[in-house]
Write an enzyme that holds these catalytic residues in place. Structure first.
Site: not given
Ligand code: CDV
Length: 311
Positions: A47, A110, A127, A146, A197
């Site tokens: 990502e 995203n 996303k 985000e 991430n």
């Molecule tokens: N980048 C993400 O979507 N990270 C989320 C964290 C923040 C909970 C994840 O679900 O891994």
């Protein structure tokens, strides 16, 4: 004829804030070449894999924020990936921040794309489940903004006929939601690719955060098994600008079993021979959706609002 797709997950170690797009693309190209050397025909990147995970910062200067987004794909810095794909005959999944202008208004997503072995984009996903907040949270060591920097994806959970099978995509937080897998499962998906991430301190509750690794695999293994699909989950991991992120990139079979897993917190390729016919045994038996699902019953329960007896 067996439908085996030799698939690579290209885990990435941290990308610092000062690293340029060109630096990141160079790393991706190295990973792509290594995947090819191991005979992979598709490589799943992570990502937002072209920059540091910028939603951890409050960025108020619009020009500075815009620099984290791609306004075209391929663009000047990413074209090399598409050229290498054509040259090496290897496809890829790539996650990035997307900026589009519609009716004079900037829209930010995203996003991930699926590229075939000839360097052609065959699918695009934005996303849906955006974690975190729109406003900085007091007392947090790292923000997760985000909801400030992206709007929820507007393309749904599509699937594409590619690589001799039916493939789907999602991104990071989407992997925790059963709906993500089920919407694609109902369309007959055979492999779901995703990048993530995931900082260890994402909830701020130590009892939950200490289970970050467990929840990472739990979500993907359950999604794979309950929808009879391969899941390829690729991390950006390690300590990125002080934020400690989980690795454990994994290739998961429709049985729910992990068949390959990263062992470092750095740039690392893992591979597996993914037999796209493997899910069939599950789809024709325990998860034969047409025979065993009861959508009418689900609808009645969801619509029976106020049916919880008073405490
Ligand atoms: N980048 C993400 O979507 N990270 C989320 C964290 C923040 C909970 C994840 O679900 O891994």
């Amino acid at each position: 004829m067996a439908r085996i797709v030799k698939t690579a997950a290209a885990q990435m170690g941290p990308i610092s804030r000062s690293e340029t797009r060109k630096d990141a693309v160079r790393r991706l190209l190295d990973l792509m070449r290594e995947a090819k050397a191991r005979d992979a025909e598709m490589v799943v990147f992570t990502e937002l894999c072209l920059t540091t995970f910028f939603p951890r910062y409050l960025i108020e200067d619009e020009a500075e924020l815009d620099r984290y987004y791609e306004t075209q794909m391929p663009g000047p810095d990413t074209a090399a990936l598409f050229e290498a794909s054509r040259e090496l005959q290897i496809g890829f999944y790539l996650g990035y921040a997307e900026l589009v202008v519609e009716n004079g208004k900037k829209r930010r997503f995203n996003t991930s794309i699926l590229v075939d072995r000839n360097g052609e984009i065959v699918g695009k996903y934005r996303k849906v489940h955006l974690p975190g907040h729109a406003e900085p949270q007091p007392g947090r060591r790292h923000q997760h903004l985000e909801k400030r920097y992206f709007e929820p994806g507007n393309l749904g959970f599509g699937v594409w006929r590619a690589y001799n099978g039916v493939l789907g995509m999602c991104i990071c937080n989407d992997r925790r939601w059963p709906e993500t897998y089920r919407v694609m499962g109902l369309q007959g998906v055979e492999m779901i690719m995703l990048g993530y991430n995931t900082p260890y301190d994402h909830t701020g509750h130590t009892d939950i955060d200490s289970l970050t690794q467990f929840h990472n695999h739990l979500s993907m293994q359950a999604g794979a098994y309950q929808n009879a699909t391969w899941v390829v989950g690729t991390a950006k991991c390690g300590v990125e600008e002080g934020s400690n992120m989980v690795g454990q990139s994994a290739i998961i079979a429709p049985s729910g079993e992990i068949v390959a897993m990263a062992s470092t917190l750095e740039d690392e390729i893992i591979t597996a021979n993914c037999d796209l016919d493997m899910g069939k045994r599950y789809r024709e038996t325990i998860f034969d959706f047409a025979r065993h699902r009861e959508p009418e019953a689900y609808r009645l329960i969801v619509e029976r609002k106020g049916s919880i007896p008073p405490a």
